[in-house]
Enzyme design. Structure first.
Site, PDB file in Angstrom:
ATOM      1  N   TYR A  14      -1.758  -0.397  11.166  1.00 31.35           N
ATOM      2  CA  TYR A  14      -2.284  -1.318   9.746  1.00 31.35           C
ATOM      3  C   TYR A  14      -0.644  -0.879   8.915  1.00 31.35           C
ATOM      4  CZ  TYR A  14      -3.337  -1.569   4.910  1.00 31.35           C
ATOM      5  OH  TYR A  14      -3.378  -1.928   3.387  1.00 31.35           O
ATOM      6  N   LYS A  28       2.111  -3.342   7.302  1.00 31.72           N
ATOM      7  CA  LYS A  28       2.366  -3.416   6.047  1.00 31.72           C
ATOM      8  C   LYS A  28       3.984  -3.157   5.557  1.00 31.72           C
ATOM      9  CE  LYS A  28      -0.038  -4.396   2.962  1.00 31.72           C
ATOM     10  NZ  LYS A  28      -0.373  -5.817   2.417  1.00 31.72           N
ATOM     11  N   THR A  63       0.819  -1.251   0.127  1.00 37.53           N
ATOM     12  CA  THR A  63       0.028  -0.006  -0.082  1.00 37.53           C
ATOM     13  C   THR A  63       0.969   1.371  -0.063  1.00 37.53           C
ATOM     14  OG1 THR A  63      -1.572   1.115   1.428  1.00 37.53           O
ATOM     15  CG2 THR A  63      -0.018  -0.287   2.480  1.00 37.53           C
ATOM     16  N   ASP A  64       0.129   2.370  -0.541  1.00 37.00           N
ATOM     17  CA  ASP A  64       0.776   3.632  -0.533  1.00 37.00           C
ATOM     18  C   ASP A  64       1.123   4.121   1.116  1.00 37.00           C
ATOM     19  OD1 ASP A  64      -1.630   4.250   0.099  1.00 37.00           O
ATOM     20  OD2 ASP A  64      -1.589   5.980  -1.560  1.00 37.00           O
ATOM     21  N   GLU A  65       0.101   3.682   1.848  1.00 35.02           N
ATOM     22  CA  GLU A  65       0.273   4.015   3.231  1.00 35.02           C
ATOM     23  C   GLU A  65       1.485   3.773   4.029  1.00 35.02           C
ATOM     24  OE1 GLU A  65      -3.138   3.561   5.686  1.00 35.02           O
ATOM     25  OE2 GLU A  65      -4.516   3.623   3.947  1.00 35.02           O
TER      26      GLU A  65
HETATM   27  P1  NAD Z   1      -9.897  -7.040   2.053  1.00 40.72           P
HETATM   28  O1  NAD Z   1      -9.862  -7.051   3.696  1.00 40.72           O
HETATM   29  O2  NAD Z   1     -11.140  -6.933   1.335  1.00 40.72           O
HETATM   30  O3  NAD Z   1      -9.504  -8.598   1.724  1.00 40.72           O
HETATM   31  C1  NAD Z   1      -8.622  -9.544   2.649  1.00 40.72           C
HETATM   32  C2  NAD Z   1      -8.696 -10.709   2.283  1.00 40.72           C
HETATM   33  O4  NAD Z   1      -7.708 -11.736   2.991  1.00 40.72           O
HETATM   34  C3  NAD Z   1     -10.057 -11.367   2.736  1.00 40.72           C
HETATM   35  O5  NAD Z   1     -10.450 -12.450   1.790  1.00 40.72           O
HETATM   36  C4  NAD Z   1      -9.661 -12.124   4.040  1.00 40.72           C
HETATM   37  O6  NAD Z   1     -10.468 -13.137   4.466  1.00 40.72           O
HETATM   38  C5  NAD Z   1      -8.152 -12.789   3.694  1.00 40.72           C
HETATM   39  N1  NAD Z   1      -7.413 -12.752   5.121  1.00 40.72           N
HETATM   40  C6  NAD Z   1      -7.043 -11.909   5.956  1.00 40.72           C
HETATM   41  N2  NAD Z   1      -6.356 -12.657   6.965  1.00 40.72           N
HETATM   42  C7  NAD Z   1      -6.026 -13.755   6.334  1.00 40.72           C
HETATM   43  C8  NAD Z   1      -5.023 -14.849   7.059  1.00 40.72           C
HETATM   44  N3  NAD Z   1      -4.757 -14.727   8.161  1.00 40.72           N
HETATM   45  N4  NAD Z   1      -4.967 -15.912   6.252  1.00 40.72           N
HETATM   46  C9  NAD Z   1      -5.646 -16.153   4.993  1.00 40.72           C
HETATM   47  N5  NAD Z   1      -6.435 -15.162   4.514  1.00 40.72           N
HETATM   48  C10 NAD Z   1      -6.558 -13.883   5.295  1.00 40.72           C
HETATM   49  O7  NAD Z   1      -8.412  -6.586   1.700  1.00 40.72           O
HETATM   50  P2  NAD Z   1      -8.462  -5.756   0.135  1.00 40.72           P
HETATM   51  O8  NAD Z   1      -8.713  -4.177   0.494  1.00 40.72           O
HETATM   52  O9  NAD Z   1      -8.830  -6.645  -0.880  1.00 40.72           O
HETATM   53  O10 NAD Z   1      -6.690  -5.504   0.144  1.00 40.72           O
HETATM   54  C11 NAD Z   1      -5.856  -6.768  -0.350  1.00 40.72           C
HETATM   55  C12 NAD Z   1      -4.456  -6.500  -0.122  1.00 40.72           C
HETATM   56  O11 NAD Z   1      -4.075  -5.207  -0.960  1.00 40.72           O
HETATM   57  C13 NAD Z   1      -4.023  -6.136   1.099  1.00 40.72           C
HETATM   58  O12 NAD Z   1      -2.525  -6.646   1.427  1.00 40.72           O
HETATM   59  C14 NAD Z   1      -4.115  -4.483   1.467  1.00 40.72           C
HETATM   60  O13 NAD Z   1      -2.807  -4.136   2.294  1.00 40.72           O
HETATM   61  C15 NAD Z   1      -3.495  -4.280  -0.089  1.00 40.72           C
HETATM   62  N6  NAD Z   1      -4.131  -2.858  -0.705  1.00 40.72           N
HETATM   63  C16 NAD Z   1      -5.276  -2.399  -0.497  1.00 40.72           C
HETATM   64  C17 NAD Z   1      -5.854  -1.416  -0.948  1.00 40.72           C
HETATM   65  C18 NAD Z   1      -7.340  -0.899  -1.012  1.00 40.72           C
HETATM   66  O14 NAD Z   1      -7.597   0.327  -1.208  1.00 40.72           O
HETATM   67  N7  NAD Z   1      -8.288  -1.504  -0.371  1.00 40.72           N
HETATM   68  C19 NAD Z   1      -4.984  -0.413  -1.517  1.00 40.72           C
HETATM   69  C20 NAD Z   1      -3.573  -0.795  -1.338  1.00 40.72           C
HETATM   70  C21 NAD Z   1      -3.127  -2.094  -1.042  1.00 40.72           C
HETATM   71  O1  DAU Z   2      -4.301   4.096   0.629  1.00 42.24           O
HETATM   72  C1  DAU Z   2      -4.437   2.716   0.403  1.00 42.24           C
HETATM   73  C2  DAU Z   2      -5.194   2.269   1.574  1.00 42.24           C
HETATM   74  O2  DAU Z   2      -6.605   2.671   1.287  1.00 42.24           O
HETATM   75  C3  DAU Z   2      -5.303   0.657   1.709  1.00 42.24           C
HETATM   76  O3  DAU Z   2      -4.028   0.345   2.159  1.00 42.24           O
HETATM   77  C4  DAU Z   2      -6.204   0.276   2.767  1.00 42.24           C
HETATM   78  O4  DAU Z   2      -6.088  -1.124   2.928  1.00 42.24           O
HETATM   79  C5  DAU Z   2      -7.637   0.983   2.555  1.00 42.24           C
HETATM   80  O5  DAU Z   2      -8.335   0.454   3.767  1.00 42.24           O
HETATM   81  C6  DAU Z   2      -7.526   2.358   2.164  1.00 42.24           C
HETATM   82  O6  DAU Z   2      -7.023   3.119   3.619  1.00 42.24           O
HETATM   83  P1  DAU Z   2      -7.875   4.457   3.903  1.00 42.24           P
HETATM   84  O7  DAU Z   2      -7.783   4.465   5.181  1.00 42.24           O
HETATM   85  O8  DAU Z   2      -7.206   5.592   3.311  1.00 42.24           O
HETATM   86  O9  DAU Z   2      -9.345   3.970   3.481  1.00 42.24           O
HETATM   87  P2  DAU Z   2     -10.849   4.501   4.194  1.00 42.24           P
HETATM   88  O10 DAU Z   2     -11.695   3.909   3.140  1.00 42.24           O
HETATM   89  O11 DAU Z   2     -11.096   3.864   5.751  1.00 42.24           O
HETATM   90  O12 DAU Z   2     -11.056   5.884   4.395  1.00 42.24           O
HETATM   91  C7  DAU Z   2     -10.581   6.797   3.514  1.00 42.24           C
HETATM   92  C8  DAU Z   2     -10.674   8.244   3.887  1.00 42.24           C
HETATM   93  O13 DAU Z   2     -12.156   8.478   4.121  1.00 42.24           O
HETATM   94  C9  DAU Z   2      -9.934   8.390   5.083  1.00 42.24           C
HETATM   95  O14 DAU Z   2      -9.331   9.947   4.988  1.00 42.24           O
HETATM   96  C10 DAU Z   2     -10.750   8.499   6.223  1.00 42.24           C
HETATM   97  C11 DAU Z   2     -11.860   8.872   5.700  1.00 42.24           C
HETATM   98  N1  DAU Z   2     -13.373   8.127   6.520  1.00 42.24           N
HETATM   99  C12 DAU Z   2     -13.179   6.856   6.270  1.00 42.24           C
HETATM  100  C13 DAU Z   2     -14.557   6.198   7.292  1.00 42.24           C
HETATM  101  C14 DAU Z   2     -14.528   4.769   7.032  1.00 42.24           C
HETATM  102  C15 DAU Z   2     -13.982   8.885   7.027  1.00 42.24           C
HETATM  103  O15 DAU Z   2     -14.340  10.272   6.820  1.00 42.24           O
HETATM  104  N2  DAU Z   2     -15.424   8.566   7.413  1.00 42.24           N
HETATM  105  C16 DAU Z   2     -15.287   7.014   7.722  1.00 42.24           C
HETATM  106  O16 DAU Z   2     -16.660   6.564   8.284  1.00 42.24           O
END
Ligand code: NAD
Ligand code: DAU
Length: 347
Positions: A155, A159, A130-132
């Protein structure tokens, strides 16, 4: 080629699995997922009977199980997405993130190294990050692949740690790896704890839209299918021991994004313009809230020709349509434990 995808029942993982299963009939795709609250096999019902697809229910923290499946299926590639992924949950329960995101990743690295150590050719460990990990930007600048790591939440710290382990296995043992660091994804199958699907669900239900702090936090949004396409490309064509940033070239302040979402939802639900905006409620800020993320994705663009394929307006409309057409999916994931989580977080 036998490929292990971890976390394939989750949001991004399910799009990656579908893409690989559909595009590579000659591969065997193994989807390993323990099915936490975020994992949902309904996400993959359309490909569950495909000949080149196998689901494995298991936990990446379980070292002996991981060693056993590497021994049995002799994977040649790993695309590792399994993770605890929600920042707010990491603030409540950091240890769960240490276990899955760090220990789980090291278990996979060890198993891959043990299986491949005599011949690393044509093997690849792809770590999806992730970019975080780069921390927070001020008003100016972009995250580059060379930006120093500076994670602020449990988190992102977990990562960042997993990214370091992957790199260390490359340096120390020669393990062939690639890492990508992507910005915020949105799209179908996104669990409604994250901003966009949570707010879509709340608008449907006429519930308050809880905007953290002043709403002036900025994220760079990418449609999930464009991320899946980038993962496919980097897995096949990326250079070993390299990191690629992936982003949407698409920065939005939360409050502006929420207003656009409200407008599109009013149109889709045939509600008078301005109805959903009235649900916006400013609530207590997230602790350690990162001000701004923005990706410089020019490396993947120049080296591999990747760029996003849809505009944000198009992607958001596709996303809204998907949620409105998949009411049953939304009802299933928002029953039970979700209500407990929601009550603790927002009431
Ligand atoms: P998600 O939470 O939707 O899915 C995670 C999946 O991993 C789920 O299916 C869960 O059951 C499985 N999982 C969790 N713990 C596990 C374990 N111990 N063993 C086996 N499986 C397990 O997550 P996502 O948003 O699809 O993110 C997927 C990946 O991409 C993550 O590594 C996250 O850090 C990365 N990522 C997410 C975003 C985003 O915006 N969502 C952006 C950049 C990177
Ligand atoms: O940047 C990549 C990341 O983006 C991934 O690595 C993470 O897995 C993914 O969850 C996401 O993280 P964020 O914290 O940026 O996403 P989230 O949707 O939780 O929040 C987006 C923005 O909105 C953040 O500034 C917090 C704000 N927010 C979020 C929620 C859930 C609110 O204002 N209200 C809310 O209820």
């Amino acid at each position: 080629m036998n490929i292990l995808v971890t976390g394939g029942a989750g949001f991004i993982g399910s799009h990656v699995v579908r893409r690989l299963v559909k595009n590579y009939a000659n591969y065997k795709i193994y989807n390993l997922d323990t099915l936490t609250y975020a994992g949902n096999l309904e996400n993959l019902h359309d490909i569950e009977d495909a000949k080149n697809y196998t689901f494995l229910k298991g936990n990446i923290v379980d070292e002996s199980y991981i060693n056993e499946i590497f021994d049995t299926y002799r994977f040649e590639g790993v695309i590792h997405l399994a993770a605890e992924s929600h920042v707010d949950r990491s603030i409540t329960d950091p240890l769960a993130f240490v276990k899955t995101n760090i220990i789980g990743t090291v278990n996979l690295l060890n198993a891959a190294r043990n299986l491949w150590k005599d011949d690393f050719s044509n093997k690849r460990f792809y770590h999806v990050s992730t970019d975080e990990v780069y921390g927070s930007l001020g008003a100016e600048g972009l995250f580059l692949e060379t930006t120093a790591y500076d994670p602020n939440s449990p988190y992102s710290a977990s990562k960042a740690s997993s990214d370091h382990f992957v790199r260390a296995y490359g340096e120390t043992y020669g393990l062939p790896y690639v890492v990508t660091n992507c910005s915020n994804n949105y799209g179908p199958n996104h669990f409604p704890e994250k901003l966009i699907p949570l707010f879509i669900n709340n608008i449907i239900e006429n519930k308050p839209l809880p905007v953290y702090g002043d709403g002036k936090y900025t994220r760079d949004w990418l449609f999930v299918e464009d991320h899946a396409r980038a993962i496919d490309l980097v897995f096949h064509k990326g250079r070993n021991h390299e990191t690629y940033n992936i982003g949407g070239f698409n920065e939005w302040q939360n409050i502006d994004l929420v207003k656009l979402l409200c407008k599109q939802m009013d149109e889709k639900l045939s509600r008078p313009d301005g109805t959903s905006e009235k649900l916006i409620t400013y609530v207590k800020d997230r602790p350690g809230h990162d001000l701004r993320y923005a990706i410089d994705a020019s490396k993947i663009n120049k080296e591999l020709g990747w760029k996003p394929s849809v505009t944000f307006e198009q992607g958001l409309e596709k996303t809204i349509d998907w949620y409105l057409d998949n009411e049953e999916w939304l009802n299933n994931v928002t029953s039970g434990d979700y209500q407990t989580y929601y009550g603790k977080m927002y009431n």
